[in-house]
Design a protein around this motif. Structure first.
Motif, PDB file in Angstrom:
ATOM      1  N   SER A 510      82.401 -28.669  32.106  1.00  0.00           N
ATOM      2  CA  SER A 510      81.214 -28.102  31.465  1.00  0.00           C
ATOM      3  C   SER A 510      80.159 -27.772  32.517  1.00  0.00           C
ATOM      4  O   SER A 510      80.167 -28.302  33.628  1.00  0.00           O
ATOM      5  N   LEU A 511      79.253 -26.892  32.140  1.00  0.00           N
ATOM      6  CA  LEU A 511      78.112 -26.501  32.962  1.00  0.00           C
ATOM      7  C   LEU A 511      76.878 -26.578  32.092  1.00  0.00           C
ATOM      8  O   LEU A 511      76.864 -26.061  30.975  1.00  0.00           O
ATOM      9  N   SER A 512      75.825 -27.225  32.592  1.00  0.00           N
ATOM     10  CA  SER A 512      74.634 -27.447  31.785  1.00  0.00           C
ATOM     11  C   SER A 512      73.378 -27.067  32.566  1.00  0.00           C
ATOM     12  O   SER A 512      73.267 -27.337  33.770  1.00  0.00           O
ATOM     13  N   VAL A 513      72.435 -26.432  31.858  1.00  0.00           N
ATOM     14  CA  VAL A 513      71.133 -26.068  32.433  1.00  0.00           C
ATOM     15  C   VAL A 513      70.067 -26.546  31.458  1.00  0.00           C
ATOM     16  O   VAL A 513      70.189 -26.352  30.240  1.00  0.00           O
ATOM     17  N   SER A 514      69.020 -27.166  31.992  1.00  0.00           N
ATOM     18  CA  SER A 514      67.969 -27.706  31.133  1.00  0.00           C
ATOM     19  C   SER A 514      66.622 -27.528  31.814  1.00  0.00           C
ATOM     20  O   SER A 514      66.510 -27.621  33.046  1.00  0.00           O
ATOM     21  N   ALA A 515      65.597 -27.265  31.015  1.00  0.00           N
ATOM     22  CA  ALA A 515      64.244 -27.111  31.561  1.00  0.00           C
ATOM     23  C   ALA A 515      63.228 -27.412  30.474  1.00  0.00           C
ATOM     24  O   ALA A 515      63.500 -27.258  29.275  1.00  0.00           O
ATOM     25  N   GLY A 516      62.018 -27.852  30.913  1.00  0.00           N
ATOM     26  CA  GLY A 516      60.951 -28.109  29.944  1.00  0.00           C
ATOM     27  C   GLY A 516      60.089 -29.273  30.372  1.00  0.00           C
ATOM     28  O   GLY A 516      60.003 -29.615  31.566  1.00  0.00           O
TER      29      GLY A 516
END
Length: 815
Positions: A510-516
């Motif tokens: 899997s590949l995950s991107v998160s921001a905030g």
């Protein structure tokens, strides 16, 4: 030339006729005309055969020509018939009850039953029989059927008859499945199974969960069926120490194929020991187990079931005996649902000591491919060795026709509309889901009850998220999750968005991107649940959890490099802010209690724990499970519980200067762990050993420290890595550390001997924890307690060196 051509023509015709397969079928009954269920039928001197169904009806294909067919069932005299088949043939057979005679049996002067001599010989040769076959392959057919024979009218407000598709008496089959597979086995415990076909009533697109290894009950092992219906398992009638658990009685002998067979009753020495009851049949010269008809009851400690009957038959293959069939019949009553059913496995076409390619046993226990559920009725008519009963045929027809209707666009659209309709109560308890089957997507709103909580930093807080899932081809899928959080006291709104792409299920990739932005616990493992902290704060004026705020952006990827070896990489940037309490509201004001500050090191004053700072971290984790086993299904790769230790190596590096990062350090950590190490009748053990060191700590702030799973409260959730009495925050470190956790669960070995505790099916456990680091040297905990399912209570003691610093009870709940 003409004669030669004629001869060749006749030769090929003969060969063709011999190559033909015809169906042999019929009923097997006893003298009274009653069916003999699950009798074995096979071709003599081969391992090709089948088993009758519960009505005594059998059917299987055999080659054209003359074959000797053996009909055999536990407790009956075997019957052999020479049949010459040139077409499909019906052959009904009557089995007579076997008469077991004690004539000629010598009774010792001390009155000891002759069965003990036979059992001692069987025990003496147990290891020899267990290991005499180094490897084999076999064809396996499995059928499982479960039915309700009684149920309440409603359960949590739902009509049971309609929900489970039962008759007016709330009875009927709730699960029916069949499968065929090729099983390979190699000593000591290597297994590989390829599923060939799969069928589930009413679920044409489903894959059966049948697994041949789940039916392997090997009485040559000392303890069988561990961690299935009981954590301890059950003592075999021919285990090394079986004499401590069983009494034996010779019921008689008979002759079968020139060999003397002993029928021996097995009797528990104590009513509540984890042992079997019933009879076993043992060869009088080789002391092989020839068949077994045994059962377990609730008094033995089985979970969920009232009774489990195990009927196992063996057939001769060369100089040994291999299982030809195993039948597990069970019944029980859970919350008013009375159920019964069976699983039967038929083993045939054994190849003893086959030539298998190198690397064939690679940890994959079972492979299920996309095509296994696409077999049509003609395939099953030929491949099914156990005929369906009338009830099972009707169940297939009815559920398959219902499934066809339920798969129609009209029905699916109506169900989707009904399911998408908003219900306030359901939204509070379970959340709300909006599905779009045509686009293969779902939108799920979190349950409201999980979204409202309280703490002294934010006050009453609302946190809510929505998860969007989009199914792609080849079982790939994408998830998007936006989340908002607002504190009504500190008037702060935070939010984040996480996107995860699962792109290679067979590699767990899997590949995950998160921001905030978000509010997080100062201990990255979490101190206690938001709900638990809310209860403690509002009713007991104790604010255990401490928080900080961060704005962040990160990207991570994980993928299996080879079996059991998982790699994870992550790059993370964050801007971190100190927080303070903004409210002291509580429902109940307790005398002597007062809220502490949000800085765990200065509970009486709101002093900043760290300045606002930027951090850029790179991390890598390598996880290796020794001897990892798994199941491969079209939807992904599923690891099975590890029988050997798991090794985790973690490295985290903070890089100064990138994106104005102000931190600079390197952390290297190693952890070795293993769950449920079997110890036979003594239960099982689990352990975790972890060590680590900051190789440098030029600039580091508290959120970057190595944290530990502490516990300051009476109530929590079970976790082997959690200390029972260690403070949540005070002993996190930015230097070196070592921790150890060990727990042994006796699985009722002791409480089962106490009449007033026995019915509760409690499991007793003991454990210890150890931590050392520069600020907290040689901290040790010892504890003991009882647990049942999801609840447990422990009493423990904590020491700093030789000084006792804490003690008391700890309650926990959860799976």
């Amino acid at each position: 030339m003409k004669h030669i051509c004629t001869a060749l023509f006749c030769f090929f015709i003969t060969i063709g006729a011999l190559a033909q397969q015809f169906k042999l079928s019929g009923y097997i009954t006893d003298d009274a005309g009653k069916p003999v269920p699950f009798a074995s039928v096979y071709i003599r001197n081969t391992t090709k055969g089948t088993s009758a169904n519960v009505d005594g009806y059998y059917s299987f294909t055999i080659p054209a020509g003359t074959s000797t067919i053996v009909y055999k069932a536990i407790g009956y005299k075997p019957v052999e018939k020479a049949l010459n088949l040139s077409g499909n043939h019906t052959e009904n057979t009557v089995l007579k009850e076997e008469s077991y005679s004690l004539a000629g049996v010598t009774i010792r002067s001390d009155g000891r039953d002759p069965a003990y001599r036979i059992i001692r010989q069987a025990i003496r040769r147990r290891l020899e029989h267990k290991t005499e076959v180094k490897s084999y392959t076999a064809d396996v057919y499995i059928k499982g059927a479960q039915k309700l024979v009684g149920a309440p009218k409603k359960f949590f407000g739902r009509d049971i008859q309609k929900t489970l598709d039962l008759d007016t008496n709330r009875k009927g089959i709730i699960y029916l499945s069949e499968s065929t597979s090729k099983l390979a086995f190699e000593r000591p415990n290597k297994i590989h199974e390829e599923m060939i076909s799969s069928k589930v009533a009413g679920q044409n697109n489903a894959f059966s969960f049948n697994k041949a290894s789940d039916l392997m009950v090997n009485f040559y092992e000392n303890v069988v069926m561990e961690n299935i219906l009981s954590a301890r398992g059950f003592v075999s009638p021919i285990a090394e120490d079986a004499m401590l658990y069983y009494r034996y009685k010779l019921l008689g002998t008979t002759t079968e194929n020139g060999a003397t067979v002993n029928k021996i009753q097995i009797i528990p020495r104590r009513e509540h020991d984890p042992v079997f009851r019933g009879v076993v049949y043992i060869h009088d010269e080789t002391y092989h187990l020839l068949s077994a008809d045994v059962y377990l009851t609730k008094s033995t400690g089985i979970n969920l079931l009232d009774t489990l009957n195990i009927s196992q038959q063996f057939l001769q293959s060369g100089k040994t005996y291999m299982p030809s069939s195993i039948n597990l019949q069970f019944s029980g009553d859970v919350l008013g649902f009375q159920f019964q059913g069976y699983y039967i496995g038929v083993y045939s076409n054994y190849d003893i000591d086959p030539e298998l390619p190198k690397g064939y046993f690679n940890g994959e226990l079972l492979r299920v491919t996309k095509s296994v559920n696409k077999k049509d009725s003609s395939f099953w008519n030929m491949a099914r060795p156990i005929p369906l009963t009338a009830e099972e045929r009707a169940d297939y027809r009815r559920k398959d026709s219902i499934a066809a209707y339920r798969n129609s666009d009209r029905y699916l659209d109506s169900v989707e509309r009904a399911g998408n309709k908003f219900n306030a109560l359901k939204f509070v308890v379970a959340g709300h889901t909006i599905s779009n089957r045509r686009k293969e997507s779902t939108l799920r709103f979190d349950p409201l009850y999980k979204s409202i909580f309280y703490n002294t930093v934010e006050g009453v807080t609302l946190r809510h998220g929505v998860t969007y899932t989009k199914q792609l081809e080849d079982w790939r899928y994408l998830t998007l999750r936006p989340e908002l959080r607002y504190g009504f006291s500190n008037e702060t709104l935070t939010g984040s968005l996480t996107a995860t792409y699962h792109y290679k299920p067979e590699k767990r990739a899997s590949l995950s991107v998160s921001a905030g932005t978000g509010i997080y616990d100062l201990n990255n493992f979490g101190s206690m649940s938001l709900f638990g902290n809310s209860i403690n704060s509002l009713f007991f004026e104790t604010n255990f959890s401490k928080f900080y705020k961060k704005a962040f952006a990160n990207v991570s990827t994980t993928r299996e490099l080879f079996n059991g070896f998982q790699a994870t990489l992550m790059a993370d940037f964050s801007e971190n802010y100190n927080l303070v309490n903004t409210t002291r509201f509580k429902i109940k004001d307790l005398k002597g209690e007062t809220f502490t500050s949000n800085n765990p090191f200065t509970p009486d004053s709101e002093t900043p724990l760290f300045p606002t700072y930027n951090a850029f971290n790179l991390s890598a984790t390598l996880s290796y499970t020794i001897g990892q086993t798994y199941i491969t299904r079209p939807e992904g790769k599923f690891y099975q519980p590890a029988r050997y230790p798991v090794i985790d190596l973690h490295y985290r590096k903070a890089v100064k200067g990138i994106l104005d990062s102000e931190v600079e350090y390197d952390l290297l950590a190693l952890e070795v762990s293993q769950n449920r190490i079997r110890t036979g009748m003594f239960g099982y053990s689990s352990f975790v050993v972890g060590v680590g060191k900051f190789l440098n700590r030029n600039t580091i702030y508290y959120p970057e420290f190595k944290h530990f799973r502490g516990n300051n409260s009476l109530l929590g959730q079970p976790d082997l890595r959690k200390f029972l009495f260690l403070d949540f925050y005070l002993y996190s470190t930015d230097q070196q550390y070592a921790e150890l956790h060990y727990e042994h669960n006796f699985s009722g070995m002791l409480s089962n001997k106490m009449p007033f505790l026995r019915k509760l099916k409690l499991e007793e456990f003991i454990g210890a924890g150890y931590l050392t680091q520069p600020v907290k040297r040689n901290y040790t905990e010892f504890y003991f307690g009882l647990q049942r399912l999801i609840l447990r209570v422990a009493y423990g003691f904590a020491y700093d060196g030789n000084k006792k610093v804490d003690h008391g009870f700890r309650l926990s709940y959860g799976f």
